[in-house]
Design an enzyme around this catalytic site. Structure first.
Site, mmCIF file in Angstrom:
data_model
loop_
_atom_site.group_PDB
_atom_site.id
_atom_site.type_symbol
_atom_site.label_atom_id
_atom_site.label_comp_id
_atom_site.label_asym_id
_atom_site.label_seq_id
_atom_site.Cartn_x
_atom_site.Cartn_y
_atom_site.Cartn_z
ATOM 1 N N VAL A 285 0.841 -1.194 0.000
ATOM 2 C CA VAL A 285 0.000 0.000 0.000
ATOM 3 C C VAL A 285 0.876 1.243 0.000
ATOM 4 O O VAL A 285 1.806 1.352 0.795
ATOM 5 C CB VAL A 285 -0.920 0.022 1.244
ATOM 6 N N CYS A 286 0.573 2.171 -0.896
ATOM 7 C CA CYS A 286 1.275 3.450 -0.963
ATOM 8 C C CYS A 286 0.417 4.497 -0.259
ATOM 9 O O CYS A 286 -0.518 5.039 -0.831
ATOM 10 C CB CYS A 286 1.528 3.845 -2.419
ATOM 11 N N LEU A 287 0.725 4.709 1.007
ATOM 12 C CA LEU A 287 0.028 5.706 1.812
ATOM 13 C C LEU A 287 1.097 6.423 2.622
ATOM 14 O O LEU A 287 1.821 5.783 3.407
ATOM 15 C CB LEU A 287 -1.005 5.020 2.722
#
Length: 183
Positions: free
Chosen positions: A111-113
């Site tokens: 996840v790219c957060l």
């Protein structure tokens, strides 16, 4: 001061005897903070938390998100959380267990957060992360992608992106990649 330690030791011994002699595991600071975060959760109705290993394992849990708006409306997405004993000084490790066509989630579930990486601060909590994940589904971001193909389609052709999301969520192929049904 010494008396205080003796009283604490006596309380621990009494608790062990009450438990049939099993020693009571001392909680880490991370576990105490996580317990506080979980008891104070204020999740949207479309999010739920579960503990697949039982309530004794607070450090590993799952969150399901069912967006009620945007491209991913009607889908259900499962995330696993692994929380370090040094939480909140280190962000939890979050993986998407549902294979999803999304610019900010790759096919392996990474996840790219930003708040899970460089923008993590100890003042943030589990509630903040869950809202951040929810926001990824209501407002996917093509500017900071993990899935570059999905990001390019979202940027260049939002109608095709929407069709690809629907096809993936219904259980089908997008390009050469098969996505199991998640609706």
């Amino acid at each position: 001061m010494i008396r205080l330690f003796k009283v604490k030791e006596k309380q621990r011994e009494l608790a062990e005897k009450a438990n049939g002699g099993a020693p009571i595991k001392k909680q880490s600071a991370g576990e105490l903070r996580l317990h506080k975060d979980i008891t104070e959760l204020n999740l949207p109705k479309s999010c739920a938390i579960s503990f697949p290993n039982g309530k004794d394992d607070l450090m590993n849990f799952e969150v399901s998100i069912r967006p009620d708006d945007g491209y991913y409306l009607g889908g259900t997405f499962l995330f696993s959380f692994q929380v370090s004993p040094i939480y909140p000084h280190e962000a939890p490790k979050v993986k998407c267990k549902t294979k999803v066509y999304h610019p900010n989630i790759d096919l392996e579930g990474n996840v790219c957060l930003n708040i899970l990486r460089e923008d993590w601060k100890p003042v943030l909590n589990i509630n903040t992360i869950i809202y951040g994940l929810y926001h990824l589904f209501t407002e996917p971001n093509y500017e900071d992608p993990l899935n570059h193909d999905a990001a390019a389609v979202l940027r260049d052709n939002p109608k095709m992106f929407e069709a690809n999301v629907r096809r993936a969520m219904a259980g089908g192929y997008v390009g050469q990649t098969f996505f199991p049904r998640c609706m």
